[in-house]
Design a protein around this motif. Structure first.
Motif, PDB file in Angstrom:
ATOM      1  N   GLU A  78       7.414 -11.470  -0.042  1.00 55.77           N
ATOM      2  CA  GLU A  78       7.892 -12.163  -1.236  1.00 55.77           C
ATOM      3  C   GLU A  78       8.857 -11.282  -2.013  1.00 55.77           C
ATOM      4  O   GLU A  78       9.783 -11.787  -2.645  1.00 55.77           O
ATOM      5  N   TYR A  79       8.621  -9.962  -1.979  1.00 52.44           N
ATOM      6  CA  TYR A  79       9.432  -9.028  -2.747  1.00 52.44           C
ATOM      7  C   TYR A  79      10.193  -8.090  -1.831  1.00 52.44           C
ATOM      8  O   TYR A  79       9.728  -7.744  -0.736  1.00 52.44           O
ATOM      9  N   CYS A  80      11.369  -7.646  -2.279  1.00 50.09           N
ATOM     10  CA  CYS A  80      12.080  -6.596  -1.565  1.00 50.09           C
ATOM     11  C   CYS A  80      11.353  -5.277  -1.816  1.00 50.09           C
ATOM     12  O   CYS A  80      10.466  -5.195  -2.679  1.00 50.09           O
ATOM     13  N   ASP A  81      11.726  -4.259  -1.096  1.00 49.90           N
ATOM     14  CA  ASP A  81      11.043  -2.972  -1.211  1.00 49.90           C
ATOM     15  C   ASP A  81      11.169  -2.408  -2.627  1.00 49.90           C
ATOM     16  O   ASP A  81      10.229  -1.818  -3.157  1.00 49.90           O
ATOM     17  N   ASP A  82      12.336  -2.596  -3.242  1.00 45.52           N
ATOM     18  CA  ASP A  82      12.555  -2.085  -4.605  1.00 45.52           C
ATOM     19  C   ASP A  82      11.613  -2.748  -5.603  1.00 45.52           C
ATOM     20  O   ASP A  82      10.948  -2.082  -6.398  1.00 45.52           O
ATOM     21  N   CYS A  83      11.562  -4.072  -5.583  1.00 42.84           N
ATOM     22  CA  CYS A  83      10.759  -4.802  -6.560  1.00 42.84           C
ATOM     23  C   CYS A  83       9.262  -4.653  -6.316  1.00 42.84           C
ATOM     24  O   CYS A  83       8.454  -4.818  -7.233  1.00 42.84           O
ATOM     25  N   ALA A  84       8.887  -4.328  -5.077  1.00 41.39           N
ATOM     26  CA  ALA A  84       7.478  -4.084  -4.782  1.00 41.39           C
ATOM     27  C   ALA A  84       7.005  -2.774  -5.402  1.00 41.39           C
ATOM     28  O   ALA A  84       5.811  -2.592  -5.660  1.00 41.39           O
ATOM     29  N   LYS A  85       7.954  -1.880  -5.681  1.00 38.08           N
ATOM     30  CA  LYS A  85       7.602  -0.558  -6.200  1.00 38.08           C
ATOM     31  C   LYS A  85       7.724  -0.452  -7.718  1.00 38.08           C
ATOM     32  O   LYS A  85       7.140   0.441  -8.322  1.00 38.08           O
ATOM     33  N   MET A  86       8.503  -1.307  -8.347  1.00 35.45           N
ATOM     34  CA  MET A  86       8.744  -1.158  -9.781  1.00 35.45           C
ATOM     35  C   MET A  86       8.533  -2.459 -10.547  1.00 35.45           C
ATOM     36  O   MET A  86       8.618  -3.554  -9.973  1.00 35.45           O
TER      37      MET A  86
END
Length: 255
Positions: A78-86
């Motif tokens: 559902e989320y890209c790697d960036d949005c999964a982290k922040m």
């Protein structure tokens, strides 16, 4: 009276296009002011047909937060790697083009005075994202501001030029001075995520303590990590905005 005024504006636009023909936002070649299509004389297109094929639009599947296209290992996420982290301050983002396919166009739009590209950008936005944006209940459009000295040197703020065209075509009001950039910042391209966020601390000021508009769309030219959008969204929420979305011309890859 309004009809007469609109007719005068149309005549002025036609004369302007003949004397100062527009340029294709991809190849920067001159566009025809008029074309013969289906046996009738019509206004010229905003982009060459061949050049239209060179642009890559953002396509599904996309991150449900920032709107980046998902691929590789993230394709089923559902989320890209960036949005999964922040954690972001905005609700959701939308972008029109894949950055690499339109980078030259945006560079000329931003630094070489090609403000006329905004007509094509806005039309493309309406066609690709108009229904989604109109369905969000947006009360106000706010362009990302430039530092006043830099804007004076360049002569315009590219985000504001694009935002104004989107405002007109989607019939949503725009306010260019709700947020002001209070200091110049370092170029973001040479900074990592933490550096970008530190660079933007106290870089913006909101001009009203209470924001009467509850659903706001922030507009910028490029989205990379979201640091700028996040800082402005944070200020808007503190001032009373309930929903904050963003729209950018292009979006980069996951960092």
């Amino acid at each position: 009276m309004q009809t007469v005024t609109n007719e005068i504006k149309d005549i002025f636009c036609v004369v302007k296009e003949i004397v100062y023909p527009g340029r294709c936002p991809v190849c920067d070649g001159i566009l025809n002011a008029f074309e013969i299509r289906n046996g009738r004389i019509r206004r010229g297109r905003l982009i060459h047909d061949d050049c239209r094929k060179k642009i890559s639009y953002v396509k599904a599947p996309t991150c449900i937060k920032c709107g980046k296209s998902l691929g590789g290992e993230d394709v089923d996420s559902e989320y890209c790697d960036d949005c999964a982290k922040m954690r972001h301050s905005y609700d959701r983002g939308f972008s029109l083009f894949q950055y690499r396919s339109i980078s030259g166009s945006i560079y000329r739009f931003k630094y070489m005075g090609r403000q006329e590209y905004a007509d094509f950008y806005a039309k493309a936005t309406q066609k690709a994202l108009g229904k989604k944006l109109s369905g969000l209940g947006i009360d106000l459009i706010v362009p990302v501001p430039m530092y006043r000295r830099k804007a004076a040197e360049r002569g315009y703020n590219q985000a504001e030029v694009y935002a104004r065209k989107v405002s007109e075509i989607l019939d949503i009001p725009m306010c260019a001075d709700l947020i002001q950039r209070s200091r110049n910042t370092l170029p973001m391209k040479n900074l990592d995520v933490r550096g970008r966020r530190n660079n933007l601390k106290k870089a913006f000021n909101i001009q009203r303590n209470d924001v009467k508009f509850k659903c706001i769309l922030i507009i910028d030219d490029i989205y990379t990590t979201g640091s700028t959008i996040d800082e402005i969204a944070r200020l808007l929420r503190l001032a009373g905005a309930e929903k904050v979305y963003f729209l950018t011309l292009a979006i980069g890859q996951t960092t």
